[in-house]
Design an enzyme around this catalytic site. Sequence first.
Site, short mmCIF file in Angstrom:
data_model
loop_
_atom_site.label_atom_id
_atom_site.label_comp_id
_atom_site.label_asym_id
_atom_site.label_seq_id
_atom_site.Cartn_x
_atom_site.Cartn_y
_atom_site.Cartn_z
N LYS A 55 0.84 -1.21 0.00
CA LYS A 55 0.00 0.00 0.00
C LYS A 55 0.87 1.25 0.00
CE LYS A 55 -1.74 1.52 4.10
NZ LYS A 55 -1.41 2.91 4.39
N ASN A 56 1.92 1.23 0.84
CA ASN A 56 2.71 2.44 1.02
C ASN A 56 3.73 2.69 -0.08
OD1 ASN A 56 1.16 2.85 3.23
ND2 ASN A 56 2.71 2.26 4.74
N ARG A 129 -3.64 9.98 3.18
CA ARG A 129 -2.79 11.18 3.21
C ARG A 129 -2.07 11.40 1.89
NH1 ARG A 129 -1.83 13.42 7.77
NH2 ARG A 129 0.31 14.00 7.33
N CYS A 153 -5.17 7.76 9.25
CA CYS A 153 -5.39 7.15 10.56
C CYS A 153 -5.13 8.15 11.68
CB CYS A 153 -4.45 5.95 10.75
SG CYS A 153 -4.98 4.49 9.86
N ASP A 343 4.24 0.15 12.13
CA ASP A 343 3.06 -0.56 11.63
C ASP A 343 3.01 -2.03 12.06
OD1 ASP A 343 2.22 1.75 10.15
OD2 ASP A 343 3.81 1.28 8.74
N VAL A 365 7.57 6.57 16.75
CA VAL A 365 7.28 7.22 15.46
C VAL A 365 6.00 8.07 15.56
CG1 VAL A 365 6.82 6.85 13.00
CG2 VAL A 365 8.45 5.38 14.22
C1 EPZ Z 1 3.96 6.61 6.20
O1 EPZ Z 1 3.23 7.67 6.81
C2 EPZ Z 1 3.01 5.46 6.10
N1 EPZ Z 1 1.84 5.87 5.33
C3 EPZ Z 1 2.60 4.99 7.47
O2 EPZ Z 1 1.78 3.86 7.30
C4 EPZ Z 1 3.85 4.59 8.26
O3 EPZ Z 1 3.46 4.24 9.57
C5 EPZ Z 1 4.81 5.78 8.30
O4 EPZ Z 1 5.11 6.23 6.96
C6 EPZ Z 1 6.11 5.43 8.99
O5 EPZ Z 1 6.75 4.36 8.35
C7 EPZ Z 1 1.91 5.88 4.01
O6 EPZ Z 1 2.94 5.56 3.41
C8 EPZ Z 1 0.67 6.27 3.30
P1 EPZ Z 1 6.00 9.99 8.32
P2 EPZ Z 1 3.76 9.16 6.77
O7 EPZ Z 1 5.93 11.25 7.57
O8 EPZ Z 1 4.55 9.35 5.53
C9 EPZ Z 1 6.00 13.36 11.73
C10 EPZ Z 1 -0.05 2.46 7.83
O9 EPZ Z 1 -0.74 1.95 8.75
N2 EPZ Z 1 5.83 14.37 10.67
O10 EPZ Z 1 7.22 9.15 8.21
O11 EPZ Z 1 2.61 10.06 7.03
C11 EPZ Z 1 4.73 12.52 11.91
O12 EPZ Z 1 3.77 13.18 12.67
C12 EPZ Z 1 0.59 3.77 8.04
O13 EPZ Z 1 0.12 1.92 6.72
C13 EPZ Z 1 5.82 15.71 11.01
O14 EPZ Z 1 5.98 16.08 12.19
O15 EPZ Z 1 4.73 9.11 8.02
C14 EPZ Z 1 5.28 11.26 12.55
O16 EPZ Z 1 5.41 11.46 13.93
C15 EPZ Z 1 0.09 4.68 9.04
N3 EPZ Z 1 5.62 16.64 10.03
C16 EPZ Z 1 6.66 11.14 11.90
O17 EPZ Z 1 6.97 12.42 11.36
C17 EPZ Z 1 5.45 16.28 8.71
O18 EPZ Z 1 5.27 17.17 7.85
C18 EPZ Z 1 6.77 10.09 10.82
O19 EPZ Z 1 5.75 10.32 9.85
C19 EPZ Z 1 5.46 14.90 8.38
C20 EPZ Z 1 5.66 13.97 9.37
#
Ligand code: EPZ
Length: 471
Positions: A55-56, A129, A153, A343, A365
């Site tokens: 998916k990701n 997202r 989520c 995840d 995370v």
């Molecule tokens: C991706 O989310 C995945 N989603 C998530 O999958 C996964 O858990 C996550 O990466 C970590 O591996 C998709 O790929 C669609 P991040 P993403 O930006 O990209 C903070 C699932 O169940 N952050 O790496 O949104 C954020 O709040 C899911 O399949 C900021 O502060 O994750 C988090 O604490 C859910 N500001 C951390 O970084 C920003 O602008 C990591 O988020 C962006 C992120």
Amino acid sequence: MIIVGETNQVRENVNDLSERGNAQSHGANVGLIGDKITIRGGRPLVGRIEVKGAKNLVTKAMVAALLGETPSILRDVPNISDVRIVRGLLEAHGVKVTEGDEPGSLQLDPVDVESAHYADIDAHAGSSRIPILFCGPLLHRLGEAFIPELGGCRIGDRPIDYHLEVLRKFGAVVEKQPDGIRMSAPNGLKGTKVELPYPSVGATEQVLLTAVRAEGITELKNAAIEPEIMDLINILQKMGAIITVDTDRVIRIEGVESLQGYQHRALFDRNEAASWAAAALATDGDIFVGGAKQAEMLTFLNVFRKVGGAFDIHDDGIRFYHPGGDLKPVIIETDVHPGFMTDWQQPLVIALTHAHGVSIVHETVYEQRFGFVDALVEMGATIQIHRECLGGHPCRFGQRNFNHSAVIAGPTKLVGADIEVPDLRGGFSHLIAALTAEGTSTVSNVGIISRGYENFITKLRLLGADFDLEG
Ligand code: EPZ
């Protein structure tokens, strides 16, 4: 005007494709049924299931197709609602999406990319997202973009500040408006130097999807290097991009003037594979996950073995099973790759409620990824959530009042209850809990699970689960 976006949380219905036919369709309304499952627990899950593309990765690869001047073909696309949302958004922008050259593949033709109307976007919107990642490609193609409020989520604040900062650095003009965020690139997008405060997956993808066609060189420090990101880089290279991955999380991108379509078989979904592995362990079962591969699951496999699970690695998949004996407690800290993925923790927690001793899961995370635990406690699990960093290393949530460490004391017997799915992975863990519980559980809001688990109802049936669908 170009609109990129989605509404807030939309409940997705379960798509049980084997019952409703249409198994290869990736259309918006596939086999809708009710949103509730009654599960009679206690049966081990045994059998073979297949996992398709991640998916990701798949959803981002679909967005990448917007950058090409010729059609792309993506293979092993899972039939999940996140894919249908992205498909709808692409179609709203004039991309022709049709079935590809084999079952489960999509052809994405971006030749007639055009502005979308808000109503068209809204009609296809859902809880994902991904729309934020349309910005770079649309700014290149059309010069402007608009993003209404995002969903996804509810596992933390999930801000988009890194994304917006990155886009500004490339030269985008970002204007916050009451109905969303408007963007334009009056002088085009230019390569830049970016250092992320945290190796965010989405922000790294934002940089990649924007830099490949920006003028000049982009250097990204503190990049995420998850396997799904590496596979996106493979795709972009196939399209004509020049991307170097250096040591220490540095990625360099040399912008090129044009990109072509790609043909690609998506990386398998390691999160889905880990979820079924956790289900095998928790139910005393034995599941062969076709399509799973060792390299991307190395860290998971180590923990799985430490807890007391067994696995056999084959060319065409991995067999996960409970080999007998007591499960053992573990201390897990979730982390960015190559750490233990966030995840993976939610499904594995159910097996930890059966382990003999005290386990700790320190979530580093997302600040609020233990919402699913309340239902487990109601079912008889002994789990306490703490604000402190309990895994051994202090993390960025430590001093900020976030309940991000779980202490799980076992073994406990779960008993059936009425529970409601809170989010995608938490939802799958609720299914596992119900499958292991004594008696009957009713799990509602299960439609959320179809965001990321293809045909999970059919797979449960294939594996011998005892349940009825309601709704
Ligand atoms: C991706 O989310 C995945 N989603 C998530 O999958 C996964 O858990 C996550 O990466 C970590 O591996 C998709 O790929 C669609 P991040 P993403 O930006 O990209 C903070 C699932 O169940 N952050 O790496 O949104 C954020 O709040 C899911 O399949 C900021 O502060 O994750 C988090 O604490 C859910 N500001 C951390 O970084 C920003 O602008 C990591 O988020 C962006 C992120």
